[in-house]
Design an enzyme around this catalytic site. Structure first.
Site, PDB file in Angstrom:
ATOM      1  N   ASP A   1      18.322  30.520  -0.784  1.00  0.00           N
ATOM      2  CA  ASP A   1      18.818  31.367   0.307  1.00  0.00           C
ATOM      3  C   ASP A   1      19.154  30.571   1.570  1.00  0.00           C
ATOM      4  O   ASP A   1      19.053  31.079   2.680  1.00  0.00           O
ATOM      5  CB  ASP A   1      17.810  32.480   0.657  1.00  0.00           C
ATOM      6  CG  ASP A   1      17.388  33.256  -0.576  1.00  0.00           C
ATOM      7  OD1 ASP A   1      18.241  33.477  -1.447  1.00  0.00           O
ATOM      8  OD2 ASP A   1      16.200  33.637  -0.668  1.00  0.00           O
TER       9      ASP A   1
ATOM     10  N   HIS B   1      23.949  35.166  -3.975  1.00  0.00           N
ATOM     11  CA  HIS B   1      24.674  34.405  -2.958  1.00  0.00           C
ATOM     12  C   HIS B   1      25.513  35.375  -2.141  1.00  0.00           C
ATOM     13  O   HIS B   1      26.181  36.238  -2.697  1.00  0.00           O
ATOM     14  CB  HIS B   1      25.604  33.383  -3.615  1.00  0.00           C
ATOM     15  CG  HIS B   1      24.882  32.306  -4.355  1.00  0.00           C
ATOM     16  ND1 HIS B   1      25.468  31.135  -4.727  1.00  0.00           N
ATOM     17  CD2 HIS B   1      23.611  32.236  -4.781  1.00  0.00           C
ATOM     18  CE1 HIS B   1      24.586  30.385  -5.345  1.00  0.00           C
ATOM     19  NE2 HIS B   1      23.447  31.028  -5.406  1.00  0.00           N
TER      20      HIS B   1
HETATM   21  P1  GTP Z   1      20.372  31.521  -3.447  1.00  0.00           P
HETATM   22  O1  GTP Z   1      21.173  30.949  -4.559  1.00  0.00           O
HETATM   23  O2  GTP Z   1      19.731  32.823  -3.776  1.00  0.00           O
HETATM   24  O3  GTP Z   1      19.392  30.505  -3.007  1.00  0.00           O
HETATM   25  O4  GTP Z   1      21.294  31.984  -2.128  1.00  0.00           O
HETATM   26  P2  GTP Z   1      22.220  31.398  -0.970  1.00  0.00           P
HETATM   27  O5  GTP Z   1      21.845  29.985  -0.629  1.00  0.00           O
HETATM   28  O6  GTP Z   1      23.648  31.581  -1.345  1.00  0.00           O
HETATM   29  O7  GTP Z   1      21.886  32.266   0.330  1.00  0.00           O
HETATM   30  P3  GTP Z   1      21.901  33.857   0.570  1.00  0.00           P
HETATM   31  O8  GTP Z   1      23.312  34.287   0.570  1.00  0.00           O
HETATM   32  O9  GTP Z   1      20.945  34.536  -0.317  1.00  0.00           O
HETATM   33  O10 GTP Z   1      21.267  33.955   2.049  1.00  0.00           O
HETATM   34  C1  GTP Z   1      21.837  33.362   3.180  1.00  0.00           C
HETATM   35  C2  GTP Z   1      22.059  34.406   4.283  1.00  0.00           C
HETATM   36  O11 GTP Z   1      22.471  33.755   5.472  1.00  0.00           O
HETATM   37  C3  GTP Z   1      23.166  35.385   3.969  1.00  0.00           C
HETATM   38  O12 GTP Z   1      22.848  36.632   4.527  1.00  0.00           O
HETATM   39  C4  GTP Z   1      24.396  34.779   4.674  1.00  0.00           C
HETATM   40  O13 GTP Z   1      25.390  35.731   5.022  1.00  0.00           O
HETATM   41  C5  GTP Z   1      23.761  34.211   5.906  1.00  0.00           C
HETATM   42  N1  GTP Z   1      24.406  33.031   6.479  1.00  0.00           N
HETATM   43  C6  GTP Z   1      24.846  31.911   5.830  1.00  0.00           C
HETATM   44  N2  GTP Z   1      25.288  31.001   6.710  1.00  0.00           N
HETATM   45  C7  GTP Z   1      25.117  31.534   7.965  1.00  0.00           C
HETATM   46  C8  GTP Z   1      25.341  31.061   9.296  1.00  0.00           C
HETATM   47  O14 GTP Z   1      25.765  29.925   9.531  1.00  0.00           O
HETATM   48  N3  GTP Z   1      25.022  31.923  10.307  1.00  0.00           N
HETATM   49  C9  GTP Z   1      24.521  33.158  10.100  1.00  0.00           C
HETATM   50  N4  GTP Z   1      24.224  33.921  11.148  1.00  0.00           N
HETATM   51  N5  GTP Z   1      24.296  33.635   8.849  1.00  0.00           N
HETATM   52  C10 GTP Z   1      24.582  32.835   7.806  1.00  0.00           C
HETATM   53  P1  IMP Z   2      11.966  34.207 -10.906  1.00  0.00           P
HETATM   54  O1  IMP Z   2      12.684  32.909 -11.080  1.00  0.00           O
HETATM   55  O2  IMP Z   2      12.880  35.352 -10.715  1.00  0.00           O
HETATM   56  O3  IMP Z   2      10.940  34.452 -11.964  1.00  0.00           O
HETATM   57  O4  IMP Z   2      11.140  34.077  -9.555  1.00  0.00           O
HETATM   58  C1  IMP Z   2      10.191  33.038  -9.365  1.00  0.00           C
HETATM   59  C2  IMP Z   2      10.100  32.634  -7.907  1.00  0.00           C
HETATM   60  O5  IMP Z   2      11.350  32.103  -7.476  1.00  0.00           O
HETATM   61  C3  IMP Z   2       9.797  33.804  -6.940  1.00  0.00           C
HETATM   62  O6  IMP Z   2       9.051  33.301  -5.843  1.00  0.00           O
HETATM   63  C4  IMP Z   2      11.174  34.234  -6.478  1.00  0.00           C
HETATM   64  O7  IMP Z   2      11.140  34.879  -5.240  1.00  0.00           O
HETATM   65  C5  IMP Z   2      11.866  32.875  -6.381  1.00  0.00           C
HETATM   66  N1  IMP Z   2      13.325  32.975  -6.540  1.00  0.00           N
HETATM   67  C6  IMP Z   2      14.028  33.109  -7.691  1.00  0.00           C
HETATM   68  N2  IMP Z   2      15.352  33.160  -7.441  1.00  0.00           N
HETATM   69  C7  IMP Z   2      15.485  33.037  -6.096  1.00  0.00           C
HETATM   70  C8  IMP Z   2      16.618  32.989  -5.206  1.00  0.00           C
HETATM   71  O8  IMP Z   2      17.770  33.053  -5.600  1.00  0.00           O
HETATM   72  N3  IMP Z   2      16.343  32.851  -3.887  1.00  0.00           N
HETATM   73  C9  IMP Z   2      15.088  32.738  -3.422  1.00  0.00           C
HETATM   74  N4  IMP Z   2      14.006  32.787  -4.202  1.00  0.00           N
HETATM   75  C10 IMP Z   2      14.204  32.927  -5.524  1.00  0.00           C
HETATM   76 MG    MG Z   3      20.048  34.016  -2.241  1.00  0.00          MG
END
Ligand code: GTP
Ligand code: IMP
Ligand code: MG
Length: 341
Positions: free
Chosen positions: A16, A45
């Site tokens: 995230d 994402h």
């Molecule tokens: P995973 O594969 O689950 O680890 O996700 P991810 O790395 O793609 O991130 P995810 O989208 O779950 O969470 C990031 C959050 O931050 C989202 O709500 C985005 O819209 C937000 N976000 C990303 N970059 C920025 C930024 O530069 N500023 C702000 N304000 N929000 C951002």
């Molecule tokens: P699982 O992989 O879904 O079994 O989750 C195992 C651990 O990884 C838990 O702590 C989840 O919250 C974390 N996790 C799995 N996928 C994500 C992701 O996309 N973003 C953040 N945490 C994750």
């Molecule tokens: Mg995410």
């Protein structure tokens, strides 16, 4: 070796970090031949672009760039229903391909995980069936994409297509999922996900060797978040996170994300272990409000520039991409300036 055409975007904390936004930005600005997603559908994402918000669990975040092909890696584990519904709602037919050998998650995997108290309570799993499907894959019982007639129109040998594209001199972007500290091998075991989350693992899932790789971009957020159980150094309370404007909720589960200030210690290991060429830092606007959607380095407030320079000198790699807002266009791109492009 000349031009190295594969770039990888990988998470450096607990997932995230904003990989979705970084991948959307790079796709729009570089227009690679293809973006290939690794990982599984437990990861959500987020892409925000020109007033629209998408939460993606299967297809690559590069879909916003219409000229880019979209691939799902053969090492991925994908919930078929999640994939089909994303393809339908985004209108991606004809642009998105899944490898014949991609592992398929079914409702049985999901229900097996949801009734597993250890997984759901002690680990805090997302309960999306990924681990259960992985177990079957290791036991060689899991059915793959090629076993489902309804996926036939999407199937491809994604590895061969990418190798051919690389032979033609095209560029490829690899989008990894989760983050270094959730790695099955390198993370805070047992509070981790069911796969390795490093850049090397992403390449392995795609089926490419390391010689093609140019940029390895490790993404950090300006603070650290974690969902589920496990250690989080420097964790602050939810109330404090709300006060600082750092409160977030899980993309897939809606759970509040636990929060801590930026950790150099966690970041340093992720940079070294991934052999990062550079770092992306998202959400700078959440540390320095005047940074909101700033797109030029010179226009950042002085303290924000100082903070980025402190991150760079402490990690020993340049910060090439800075996120200043949720929209894919709210980015400061310093790749040329810092010499990684
Ligand atoms: P995973 O594969 O689950 O680890 O996700 P991810 O790395 O793609 O991130 P995810 O989208 O779950 O969470 C990031 C959050 O931050 C989202 O709500 C985005 O819209 C937000 N976000 C990303 N970059 C920025 C930024 O530069 N500023 C702000 N304000 N929000 C951002
Ligand atoms: P699982 O992989 O879904 O079994 O989750 C195992 C651990 O990884 C838990 O702590 C989840 O919250 C974390 N996790 C799995 N996928 C994500 C992701 O996309 N973003 C953040 N945490 C994750
Ligand atoms: Mg995410």
């Amino acid at each position: 070796m000349g031009h190295l055409p594969v770039d990888i975007v990988v998470g450096g904390f607990f997932g995230d970090e904003g990989k979705g936004k970084v991948v959307a930005y790079l796709s729009l600005s570089k227009k690679p031949f293809a973006v290939i997603r690794t990982g599984a559908t437990n990861a959500g994402h987020t892409v925000v672009y020109r007033g629209n918000v998408w939460k993606l669990r299967a297809v690559p975040s590069g879909f916003v760039e219409k000229s880019t092909r979209l691939y799902l890696a053969r090492g991925m584990l994908v919930d078929k229903e999640v994939f089909l519904s994303e393809v339908r709602s985004l209108g991606l037919r004809g642009r998105v391909w899944m490898d014949h050998n991609t592992g398929i998650i079914t409702w049985e995997h999901v229900s097996r995980e949801r009734s597993d108290e250890y997984l759901m309570k002690s680990i805090g799993s997302t309960g999306t069936g990924v681990g259960a499907a992985m177990v079957e894959r290791v036991l060689r019982r899991l059915r793959l994409a090629r076993d489902y007639p309804e996926l036939r129109e999407f199937l491809a040998d994604t590895q061969a297509e990418l190798l051919d594209a690389l032979d033609r001199g095209e560029n490829v972007l690899v989008e990894a999922a989760q983050g270094y500290w959730l790695s099955l091998y390198h993370g805070t075991y047992p509070f981790v996900t069911s796969r390795d989350t490093t850049a090397s693992a992403a390449l392995s899932e795609v089926g490419l060797g390391p010689r093609h790789v140019g940029r390895i971009i490790v993404v950090f957020k300006a603070y650290v978040t974690r969902v589920g159980q496990g250690p989080l150094p420097g964790e602050i309370t939810h109330e404090e996170a709300v006060k600082r404007g750092w409160a977030e909720y899980g993309t897939v589960t809606g759970r509040p994300r636990r929060v801590a200030p930026f950790s150099l210690e966690l970041a340093r290991r992720a940079v070294r272990a991934n052999s990062a060429t550079e770092v992306a830092v998202t959400k700078l606007d959440k540390l320095f409000h005047e940074a909101s959607c700033v797109r030029e380095w010179e226009k950042l407030p002085m303290e924000a520039r100082k903070w980025i320079e402190w991150v760079e000198s402490s990690l020993g790699v340049p910060v090439s991409i800075i996120g200043t807002g949720a929209d894919a266009e709210c980015v400061i791109d310093r790749a040329k300036e810092v010499g990684v492009e």
